[in-house]
Design a protein around this motif. Structure first.
Motif, mmCIF file in Angstrom:
data_model
loop_
_atom_site.group_PDB
_atom_site.id
_atom_site.type_symbol
_atom_site.label_atom_id
_atom_site.label_comp_id
_atom_site.label_asym_id
_atom_site.label_seq_id
_atom_site.Cartn_x
_atom_site.Cartn_y
_atom_site.Cartn_z
ATOM 1 N N UNK A 1 0.946 -1.236 0.043
ATOM 2 C CA UNK A 1 -0.070 -0.203 -0.001
ATOM 3 C C UNK A 1 0.723 1.430 0.145
ATOM 4 N N UNK A 2 1.978 1.583 0.884
ATOM 5 C CA UNK A 2 2.766 2.449 0.971
ATOM 6 C C UNK A 2 3.668 2.558 -0.329
ATOM 7 N N UNK A 3 4.187 1.721 -0.808
ATOM 8 C CA UNK A 3 4.999 1.636 -2.212
ATOM 9 C C UNK A 3 3.947 1.866 -3.290
ATOM 10 N N UNK A 4 2.875 1.384 -3.381
ATOM 11 C CA UNK A 4 2.015 1.813 -4.699
ATOM 12 C C UNK A 4 1.352 3.123 -4.409
ATOM 13 N N UNK A 5 1.154 3.646 -3.266
ATOM 14 C CA UNK A 5 0.806 5.287 -3.133
ATOM 15 C C UNK A 5 1.827 5.996 -3.631
ATOM 16 N N UNK A 6 3.317 5.450 -3.230
ATOM 17 C CA UNK A 6 4.237 6.315 -3.746
ATOM 18 C C UNK A 6 4.499 6.219 -5.121
ATOM 19 N N UNK A 7 4.285 5.098 -5.813
ATOM 20 C CA UNK A 7 4.413 5.188 -7.169
ATOM 21 C C UNK A 7 3.338 5.990 -7.879
ATOM 22 N N UNK A 8 2.024 6.077 -7.295
ATOM 23 C CA UNK A 8 1.089 6.727 -7.891
ATOM 24 C C UNK A 8 1.531 8.363 -7.675
ATOM 25 N N UNK A 9 1.926 8.652 -6.669
ATOM 26 C CA UNK A 9 2.449 10.003 -6.248
ATOM 27 C C UNK A 9 3.411 10.553 -7.212
ATOM 28 N N UNK A 10 4.415 9.608 -7.579
ATOM 29 C CA UNK A 10 5.510 10.032 -8.311
ATOM 30 C C UNK A 10 5.063 10.324 -9.835
ATOM 31 N N UNK A 11 4.185 9.259 -10.311
ATOM 32 C CA UNK A 11 3.612 9.380 -11.655
ATOM 33 C C UNK A 11 2.697 10.655 -11.790
ATOM 34 N N UNK B 1 -8.145 9.990 -7.458
ATOM 35 C CA UNK B 1 -8.981 9.088 -6.978
ATOM 36 C C UNK B 1 -8.077 8.019 -6.427
ATOM 37 N N UNK B 2 -7.267 7.535 -6.778
ATOM 38 C CA UNK B 2 -6.493 6.412 -6.059
ATOM 39 C C UNK B 2 -5.538 6.724 -5.098
ATOM 40 N N UNK B 3 -5.034 8.104 -5.057
ATOM 41 C CA UNK B 3 -4.592 8.806 -3.933
ATOM 42 C C UNK B 3 -5.567 8.657 -2.537
ATOM 43 N N UNK B 4 -6.762 9.307 -2.907
ATOM 44 C CA UNK B 4 -7.822 9.340 -2.022
ATOM 45 C C UNK B 4 -8.240 8.069 -1.414
ATOM 46 N N UNK B 5 -8.275 7.120 -2.301
ATOM 47 C CA UNK B 5 -8.642 5.568 -1.845
ATOM 48 C C UNK B 5 -7.539 5.283 -0.882
ATOM 49 N N UNK B 6 -6.283 5.147 -1.176
ATOM 50 C CA UNK B 6 -5.272 4.998 -0.490
ATOM 51 C C UNK B 6 -5.275 5.539 0.934
ATOM 52 N N UNK B 7 -5.500 6.651 1.043
ATOM 53 C CA UNK B 7 -5.494 7.383 2.255
ATOM 54 C C UNK B 7 -6.827 6.922 3.099
ATOM 55 N N UNK B 8 -7.795 6.854 2.463
ATOM 56 C CA UNK B 8 -9.163 6.113 3.316
ATOM 57 C C UNK B 8 -8.730 4.835 3.919
ATOM 58 N N UNK B 9 -8.107 4.094 2.832
ATOM 59 C CA UNK B 9 -7.709 2.692 3.546
ATOM 60 C C UNK B 9 -6.588 2.816 4.711
#
Length: 172
Positions: free
Chosen positions: A101-111, A132-140
């Motif tokens: 989850x952390x690495x995936x969120x980081x990937x999204x933020x970089x892209x 949308x994906x960032x908000x979903x990760x933060x909600x999780x």
């Protein structure tokens, strides 16, 4: 050991935290290496990582380890810090999932940041998807905050902290 690193990389930050937690600071020589997503690969990094990305750890026995997940597991194993990545399946899966989850969120933020750099050429659909994906990760993370707080500190926490640090560094 040698580590290709850059001070702004969230994945290098993750590896550096593990190095510190494992008490290996004096055993790792850091080699400042510039890696830019939208530029030709740095030949020195490419020599050690065919993906042309950092971090890369060169071990004392000649291995070239890339991807922060692999490097962190190597360091944790080498240091005998099973508490950072526990062996019992339920605890281990919990930390590996938080790491994903952390690495995936980081990937999204970089892209997302790269897309935003495109200015007027940025694709609004792609930007909206990243948001949308960032908000979903933060909600999780919010939903799991009690479990994160109650669990012993480990690799999952480190990954989440680095993702949140990237969010704070680049988006506030």
């Amino acid at each position: 050991m040698q580590l290709h690193w850059s001070p702004r990389s969230p994945f290098v930050r993750k590896v550096n935290i593990v190095i510190e937690e494992c008490g290996l600071t004096d055993k790792v020589e850091r080699v400042r290496s510039v890696a830019v997503f939208a530029a030709p690969p740095n030949p020195e990094i490419l020599r050690d990582n065919p993906l042309g990305k950092i971090p890369v750890l060169l071990t004392d026995d000649g291995q070239k380890l890339f991807d922060s997940r692999v490097i962190c597991e190597y360091l944790i194993t080498r240091a005998g810090r099973d508490d950072l990545l526990p062996a019992p399946p339920d605890a281990r899966i919990k930390h590996l999932r938080w790491q994903a989850l952390g690495d995936g969120l980081t990937d999204i933020l970089l892209l997302w940041r790269t897309e935003r750099w495109r200015g007027a050429k940025a694709d609004p659909v792609i930007e909206a998807a990243f948001e949308t994906k960032t908000r979903a990760a933060l909600a999780t993370l919010d939903e799991e905050s009690a479990d994160l707080s109650a669990s012993p500190f480990g690799l999952g926490h480190i990954s989440v902290l680095c993702a949140l640090g990237q969010l704070d560094f680049r988006y506030t």
